[in-house]
Design a protein around this motif. Sequence first.
Motif, PDB file in Angstrom:
ATOM      1  N   SER A 135      43.001  42.719  45.900  1.00  0.00           N
ATOM      2  CA  SER A 135      43.205  42.232  44.657  1.00  0.00           C
ATOM      3  C   SER A 135      41.830  42.186  43.818  1.00  0.00           C
ATOM      4  CB  SER A 135      43.925  40.772  44.835  1.00  0.00           C
ATOM      5  OG  SER A 135      44.275  40.498  43.414  1.00  0.00           O
ATOM      6  N   THR A 136      42.003  41.406  42.788  1.00  0.00           N
ATOM      7  CA  THR A 136      40.612  41.322  42.086  1.00  0.00           C
ATOM      8  C   THR A 136      40.175  39.648  42.000  1.00  0.00           C
ATOM      9  OG1 THR A 136      41.807  41.335  39.866  1.00  0.00           O
ATOM     10  CG2 THR A 136      40.699  43.293  40.823  1.00  0.00           C
ATOM     11  N   MET A 137      38.942  39.566  41.692  1.00  0.00           N
ATOM     12  CA  MET A 137      38.822  38.034  41.410  1.00  0.00           C
ATOM     13  C   MET A 137      37.724  37.893  40.149  1.00  0.00           C
ATOM     14  SD  MET A 137      37.130  35.188  43.816  1.00  0.00           S
ATOM     15  CE  MET A 137      38.030  35.098  45.139  1.00  0.00           C
ATOM     16  N   ALA A 192      42.786  31.530  41.522  1.00  0.00           N
ATOM     17  CA  ALA A 192      42.292  30.483  40.986  1.00  0.00           C
ATOM     18  C   ALA A 192      41.014  30.128  41.243  1.00  0.00           C
ATOM     19  CB  ALA A 192      43.196  29.364  42.182  1.00  0.00           C
ATOM     20  N   CYS A 193      40.537  30.952  41.893  1.00  0.00           N
ATOM     21  CA  CYS A 193      39.031  30.873  41.879  1.00  0.00           C
ATOM     22  C   CYS A 193      38.071  31.919  41.179  1.00  0.00           C
ATOM     23  CB  CYS A 193      38.422  30.853  43.259  1.00  0.00           C
ATOM     24  SG  CYS A 193      39.202  31.654  44.493  1.00  0.00           S
ATOM     25  N   ALA A 194      36.836  31.729  41.208  1.00  0.00           N
ATOM     26  CA  ALA A 194      35.677  32.671  40.504  1.00  0.00           C
ATOM     27  C   ALA A 194      34.612  32.841  41.198  1.00  0.00           C
ATOM     28  CB  ALA A 194      35.644  32.123  39.045  1.00  0.00           C
ATOM     29  N   ALA A 195      34.193  34.128  41.281  1.00  0.00           N
ATOM     30  CA  ALA A 195      33.002  34.387  41.905  1.00  0.00           C
ATOM     31  C   ALA A 195      31.834  34.123  41.152  1.00  0.00           C
ATOM     32  CB  ALA A 195      32.874  35.841  42.718  1.00  0.00           C
ATOM     33  N   LYS A 196      30.676  34.061  41.649  1.00  0.00           N
ATOM     34  CA  LYS A 196      29.287  33.681  40.753  1.00  0.00           C
ATOM     35  C   LYS A 196      28.716  35.104  40.898  1.00  0.00           C
ATOM     36  CE  LYS A 196      29.056  29.023  39.338  1.00  0.00           C
ATOM     37  NZ  LYS A 196      30.440  28.616  40.116  1.00  0.00           N
ATOM     38  N   ALA A 197      28.144  35.638  39.811  1.00  0.00           N
ATOM     39  CA  ALA A 197      27.290  36.909  39.894  1.00  0.00           C
ATOM     40  C   ALA A 197      25.873  36.313  40.340  1.00  0.00           C
ATOM     41  CB  ALA A 197      27.235  37.481  38.635  1.00  0.00           C
ATOM     42  N   GLY A 224      31.203  42.427  50.902  1.00  0.00           N
ATOM     43  CA  GLY A 224      31.122  41.811  51.900  1.00  0.00           C
ATOM     44  C   GLY A 224      31.025  40.405  51.866  1.00  0.00           C
ATOM     45  N   ASP A 225      30.640  39.922  50.848  1.00  0.00           N
ATOM     46  CA  ASP A 225      30.453  38.368  50.519  1.00  0.00           C
ATOM     47  C   ASP A 225      31.820  37.599  50.522  1.00  0.00           C
ATOM     48  OD1 ASP A 225      27.896  38.719  49.673  1.00  0.00           O
ATOM     49  OD2 ASP A 225      28.067  38.185  47.527  1.00  0.00           O
ATOM     50  N   VAL A 226      31.675  36.671  51.312  1.00  0.00           N
ATOM     51  CA  VAL A 226      33.078  35.939  51.376  1.00  0.00           C
ATOM     52  C   VAL A 226      33.320  35.211  49.948  1.00  0.00           C
ATOM     53  CG1 VAL A 226      34.146  34.134  52.702  1.00  0.00           C
ATOM     54  CG2 VAL A 226      32.853  35.638  53.990  1.00  0.00           C
ATOM     55  N   LEU A 227      34.556  35.434  49.469  1.00  0.00           N
ATOM     56  CA  LEU A 227      34.702  34.788  48.227  1.00  0.00           C
ATOM     57  C   LEU A 227      35.585  33.511  48.188  1.00  0.00           C
ATOM     58  CD1 LEU A 227      34.556  37.719  45.790  1.00  0.00           C
ATOM     59  CD2 LEU A 227      32.717  36.238  46.401  1.00  0.00           C
ATOM     60  N   LEU A 228      36.133  33.750  49.014  1.00  0.00           N
ATOM     61  CA  LEU A 228      37.310  32.627  49.563  1.00  0.00           C
ATOM     62  C   LEU A 228      37.588  32.643  51.081  1.00  0.00           C
ATOM     63  CD1 LEU A 228      39.170  30.245  48.540  1.00  0.00           C
ATOM     64  CD2 LEU A 228      41.067  32.176  48.111  1.00  0.00           C
ATOM     65  N   ALA A 229      37.134  31.473  51.589  1.00  0.00           N
ATOM     66  CA  ALA A 229      37.618  31.526  52.961  1.00  0.00           C
ATOM     67  C   ALA A 229      38.924  30.923  53.075  1.00  0.00           C
ATOM     68  CB  ALA A 229      36.354  30.306  53.462  1.00  0.00           C
ATOM     69  N   LEU A 287      39.041  36.190  52.033  1.00  0.00           N
ATOM     70  CA  LEU A 287      38.731  37.104  51.145  1.00  0.00           C
ATOM     71  C   LEU A 287      37.427  37.589  50.571  1.00  0.00           C
ATOM     72  CD1 LEU A 287      41.472  36.006  48.102  1.00  0.00           C
ATOM     73  CD2 LEU A 287      41.729  37.434  50.315  1.00  0.00           C
ATOM     74  N   ILE A 288      37.189  38.889  50.840  1.00  0.00           N
ATOM     75  CA  ILE A 288      35.801  39.412  50.763  1.00  0.00           C
ATOM     76  C   ILE A 288      35.683  40.355  49.692  1.00  0.00           C
ATOM     77  CG2 ILE A 288      35.083  38.785  53.036  1.00  0.00           C
ATOM     78  CD1 ILE A 288      35.387  41.826  53.714  1.00  0.00           C
ATOM     79  N   ALA A 289      34.529  40.304  49.063  1.00  0.00           N
ATOM     80  CA  ALA A 289      34.238  41.305  47.877  1.00  0.00           C
ATOM     81  C   ALA A 289      34.078  42.835  48.334  1.00  0.00           C
ATOM     82  CB  ALA A 289      32.886  40.853  47.306  1.00  0.00           C
TER      83      ALA A 289
END
Lengths: 143, 484, 430
Positions: A70-72, A104-109, A114-119, A128-130
Amino acid sequence: MSGRADTFWQQRRISTTTRELTCVACPMGCGLRVELDENNRVLSVAGNACKRGDAYARAECTKPLRSFTSTMRVEGGEAPLVSVKSAEPVPKAKLFDCVKAGNACAAKAPVAIGDVLLANAAGTGVDLIATNRVAKKREAIAV
Amino acid sequence: MLNQSGRSYDVAVIGAGVVGALIARQLGRYDITAVVLERANDVAQGTTKANSAIVHAGFDAKPGSNKAKMNVAGNRLMPGLCETLHVPFRNNGSLVIALSEEELPELQRLLVRGEANGVPGLRLLDRSELLAMEPQVNPEAAAALYAPTGGVVSPYELCVAAAENAVANGVTLLRNFAVERITREERGFVLFSARESVRAGVVINAAGVFADEIARMAGDESFRIRPRRGEYILLDSSQAGVVEKTVFQCPSKMGKGVLITPTVHGNILIGPSAQDIDDREDLATTHGGLRGIQAAVRRTVPGYQIRDIITSFTGLRAHCSRDDFVLEASAANPRLIHAAGVESPGLTAAPAIAQHIAQLALKALGGACAEKAGWVPGRPAPLRMRELSHGERRAAIAKNPAYGRIVCRCETVSEGEILDAIRAPAGATDVDGVKRRTRAGMGRCQGGFCGPRVLELLARELGLPSEEITKCGGDSRILLNKTK
Amino acid sequence: MEAVDLVVIGGGPAGMAAALEAEKNGVERILILERAKTLGGILEQCIHTGFGLHYFGEELSGPEYADRFIVLVEQNPHIEVKLGAMALEVIPGENRHRVFAVNQAEGLLELDCKAVILAMGCRERPRGALNIPGTRPAGILSAGTAQKYVNLEGYLPGREVVILGSGDIGLITARRMTMEGARVKLVCELMPYSSGLTRNIVQCLEDFNIPLRLSCTVVGIHGRERLEAVTVANVDENFRPIPGTEETIPCDLLLFSVGLIPENELSRAAGIAMDHVTAGAVVDELRQTGIPGIFACGNVLHVHDMVDFVTLESQLAGAGAAAYIRGTHDPAPEYLPTRGGNGVRYVVPQRVNRRQPQPLKLYFRVGEVYKNASVRLRCGETTLLQKKRPRLAPGEMEDLLLKPEQLAALPEGAELTIEVVEREGKDQIF
């Protein structure tokens, strides 16, 4: 002895179910017939041309898994969104819960692949990883 | 309560099609106040955006009719006007072919008519002359009528350019103003839309397929308009070269028949079908219509494989019960002037109609009006990256780097051109408006690649959220909501 | 004018793999022209997984697959990338070629180069090409455009969706739209079978109870400003709508996923000979076009179903361009033409050098679905290879491997034909 056997067969006849599946292990797309008992245990698999079909049928009937993408939303990024995936396949029944959790969440640039954006998305135990990178927006740095 | 105290103008033009826009341009010359009321979100939204794009020579209309007079006069005006307004025009000549011996008298009749109408240079060609001129047309064609003054023009660009020029010269353009009611006053009219009103001393009715409804609102029931559906198929520029001239078949009762023509942009256009309908807003193409024109065009060019279709579309021609253009002050009220029933050859006639109607309007205002000091007849030439040499491109980008960012790859349209189109007087406010002004999205991918970028530029320039950008006004939004 | 060794037009998977391979083979001044703001091409919006199984042995999403190459390109000192740069013209020359492009920062770029690799990709076939009668409201997009709005910009272009076309793009778009809250009411497919992977039919449609209607097309479009409904109908074996089978489905978005077309405007304008079936250039085994020093690879050459094969093909083009630039190529190739025979729509490459020393893969596509057939490569009546294939489908590219000694043994002017050999009592499935 014979009485017991009769009961066994009778019970089995009453409580088994059959599921029809299309195998996705390869492009052949074999039609599979899976026989299940009352506890959703696989009794038999038919129609598969290879062993992978058997394995697919058993997994699909007992614990169907799907890879989730999906996307975030991204805050302060060059792009408004970043694509994400589940680090492992998640239960099929949890797909929409994963969408909701991700939305429901947002990543910060900046975001890196591979960044874990939601554990532990939606209680699946899977992160969920980027799957793309997003640089920090230039104006955002100035502010 | 309706706003009764709308602004007052000397003249209001109802309809910003090519006729209304060219009339507005003429009015812009004079020291009067003028407004154009357009029901759609942009100019050129009616018959103007969907027709054959032909500059007719003038052999078809009945001698002495308004159609005949205005056609021949308009044909003469068109090249100069297009040069002044920087609108693509090409004098490619036209042919009417007789597919059999039986049609020869029809060619003869057209020749006689054309000469009576004052069309220069008409000539009958025999089969070998015809095939030398157009090698791909039906080799069984018996003969053809050749009209060297026939041409092709970009109708919507002519309309856009005229509107742009009118606005630059002080004419007001009000979009999304559909006239629903007209009341008479001692010295003119009040024109009401659902939300607004304007006052005008003189009203010019250039409302296309709605012209009879406008007339009736003002108490004039002297003519009826029946929309006539004309369907077209536009082919990719890869199909160019099948014909060089505009090739008609012999005309019938319903019109000039199916034609095949190059366009000014190097595409091939075939059509139209002809079907009288009742719904003035029914722009649907039909299975039968599209098949019919494909079959018909194969009689002109046998075995023609219709490949690389870019799009098909429908235009509604404003066919009038009088079977002629209505270009006159209304008998019911001399302050209402009709430019109505303008079906083919209306595009060709439009420059002449505009001059004629503007003079009628000035007369209705009480005679001599001073010309405006500083009136500008043209508009700045729009920059077109795709038409420039590499050296010119270099210079253009040096002046404005936005010309170096190509947005539409099929038609080579840059961000700079799109911004110019949005920022121009009477500029684009929707995606189709950008497309008509710049050709972004007009090519073979039909906006698949550039659509999102055009939408983003419109949102930025107009200061609107992306969800509010429309394809062509009204509820034609492209995006419904943010997903997260 | 700027002089370089190699200009690569397009910075998607094809262009990047070709540039990297050329560099690996000793080319020192390589320039990639990419019209978008980032490298990666269409992969950037293909956020689903399924890429890279063949090439990397793992399942990646589109952006991840692209990033493997982007990282290498960015680190490579011999490859320069110009972003936002649109190539406008390729002018072939005797020994060197010229490429004109524009970008915002530098204006007009005039590049003089030894070799060019065309890697411009493909575009979607739009609605107009199908000539479907009806109105022209908002709410009609190609699937890829919808993907861009949804996956890259975060906007929903419709809530009730009908999709025409059941190839993988159509199927994956159906799932994406569903996940983002739209309701996909129907996927219809003109052909009697879907060209999409079984996995995608199961996981993109069946998982979400989205109906798939085969031998069905859109015959009417309704709505003035915004799409209100579409009419679908079944088609007969000649793809003509069957009267009486029409069904009108209310919807506010119609997506087209009805085929991809290589973007060869630059190639045609440069005078490169084209293959009418692939809509790409005619190439040899190095993916060199009819003009020496101009190569083509990826979806601009022929539409691929797997990016992994794009990568492999582009590496051939990159190596071929390197050999040409360094002068190590065969100066007098002896070309043999290849051809699709029974059931085979096309073969790439369209001609092969008899003297080339490498094992040679011939790629091809069949025209319909076959089960338990075999594919044969023959020269005249001599069978060079015959392989069993449990399943052949138009959506899946096939290949056959030819040994160089087999090729060298063929007579001059021989023609290589690939064909489908059906079993007795052919077992076609739809």
